[in-house]
Design a protein around this motif. Structure first.
Motif, PDB file in Angstrom:
ATOM      1  N   GLU A  77       0.847  -1.201   0.000  1.00  0.00           N
ATOM      2  CA  GLU A  77       0.000   0.000   0.000  1.00  0.00           C
ATOM      3  C   GLU A  77       0.881   1.249   0.000  1.00  0.00           C
ATOM      4  OE1 GLU A  77      -3.338   0.423   0.036  1.00  0.00           O
ATOM      5  OE2 GLU A  77      -4.145  -1.518   0.600  1.00  0.00           O
ATOM      6  N   TYR A  78       1.987   1.200   0.738  1.00  0.00           N
ATOM      7  CA  TYR A  78       2.911   2.327   0.811  1.00  0.00           C
ATOM      8  C   TYR A  78       3.444   2.683  -0.578  1.00  0.00           C
ATOM      9  CZ  TYR A  78       7.248   4.805   2.160  1.00  0.00           C
ATOM     10  OH  TYR A  78       8.280   5.701   2.291  1.00  0.00           O
ATOM     11  N   ARG A  80       2.189   1.712  -3.578  1.00  0.00           N
ATOM     12  CA  ARG A  80       1.081   2.078  -4.466  1.00  0.00           C
ATOM     13  C   ARG A  80       0.613   3.504  -4.185  1.00  0.00           C
ATOM     14  NH1 ARG A  80      -5.081  -0.102  -4.423  1.00  0.00           N
ATOM     15  NH2 ARG A  80      -4.862   0.573  -2.272  1.00  0.00           N
ATOM     16  N   ASN A  81       0.333   3.814  -2.909  1.00  0.00           N
ATOM     17  CA  ASN A  81      -0.146   5.153  -2.576  1.00  0.00           C
ATOM     18  C   ASN A  81       0.919   6.209  -2.828  1.00  0.00           C
ATOM     19  OD1 ASN A  81      -2.728   4.335  -1.830  1.00  0.00           O
ATOM     20  ND2 ASN A  81      -2.119   3.984   0.286  1.00  0.00           N
ATOM     21  N   TRP A 125      -1.998  -3.023  -7.849  1.00  0.00           N
ATOM     22  CA  TRP A 125      -1.935  -3.529  -6.494  1.00  0.00           C
ATOM     23  C   TRP A 125      -2.556  -4.921  -6.447  1.00  0.00           C
ATOM     24  CZ3 TRP A 125      -5.590  -4.665  -2.560  1.00  0.00           C
ATOM     25  CH2 TRP A 125      -5.011  -4.877  -1.299  1.00  0.00           C
ATOM     26  N   ARG A 127      -3.455  -8.093  -3.520  1.00  0.00           N
ATOM     27  CA  ARG A 127      -3.534  -8.390  -2.092  1.00  0.00           C
ATOM     28  C   ARG A 127      -2.442  -9.399  -1.743  1.00  0.00           C
ATOM     29  NH1 ARG A 127      -7.006  -6.962   1.297  1.00  0.00           N
ATOM     30  NH2 ARG A 127      -8.614  -6.510  -0.245  1.00  0.00           N
TER      31      ARG A 127
END
Length: 158
Positions: A77-78, A80-81, A125, A127
């Protein structure tokens, strides 16, 4: 007039992590294009999960010899964001985050930007630990790189 040569499509699956965090870490990237595949991995003695995730993506982006169309798969997430939401603002604010603090891992974010600049990059992304075969494989490679580092440190100490 001859048609411009189309850039090759390269798909990459990246992963990184460390145990404990911070602590010894590993990263990995698996690249696929046409009928070729390449595995990259490495480790660092003192690092963080986020640094290893960034390092894996950088390695994937730096690997091609020529500009390409790239699809980078990440479970971070880090990452990707950072790439899709925060990076533009960080650069605009002189590498300060929304709270006006210096951006963590700026050295790696700058390297990622430079590596991505020569390619057409799509970020996807996935999971983590949810059965994506290539993501699981990248995780195993990153873990193996970290474990190899730990084993070599034990041999050196003993």
């Amino acid at each position: 007039m001859a048609a411009a040569r189309e850039k090759p499509l390269i798909e990459a699956w990246t992963d990184g992590g460390c145990r404990p965090n911070p602590g010894p870490g590993g990263w990995a990237a698996i690249l696929r294009w046409r009928d070729h595949e390449k595995e990259l991995s490495g480790a660092e003695a003192e690092t963080t999960n986020n640094r290893m995730e960034l390092t894996a993506a950088i390695a994937a982006l730096e690997a091609p010899k020529r500009p390409a169309r790239m699809i980078i798969h990440t479970d971070s997430e880090y990452l990707r964001n950072g790439v899709t939401r925060w990076l533009e603002g960080w650069v605009r604010r002189g590498w300060r985050n929304a709270a006006k603090d210096p951006v963590a891992n700026r050295d790696l974010w700058e390297r990622l930007l430079a590596a991505a600049a020569r390619h057409e990059v799509e970020w996807r992304w996935v999971r983590g630990h949810a059965g994506d075969e290539m993501n699981e494989r990248a995780d195993r490679l990153a873990t193996a790189a970290r474990e190899a580092l730990l084993a070599s440190r034990e041999r050196s100490a003993g």
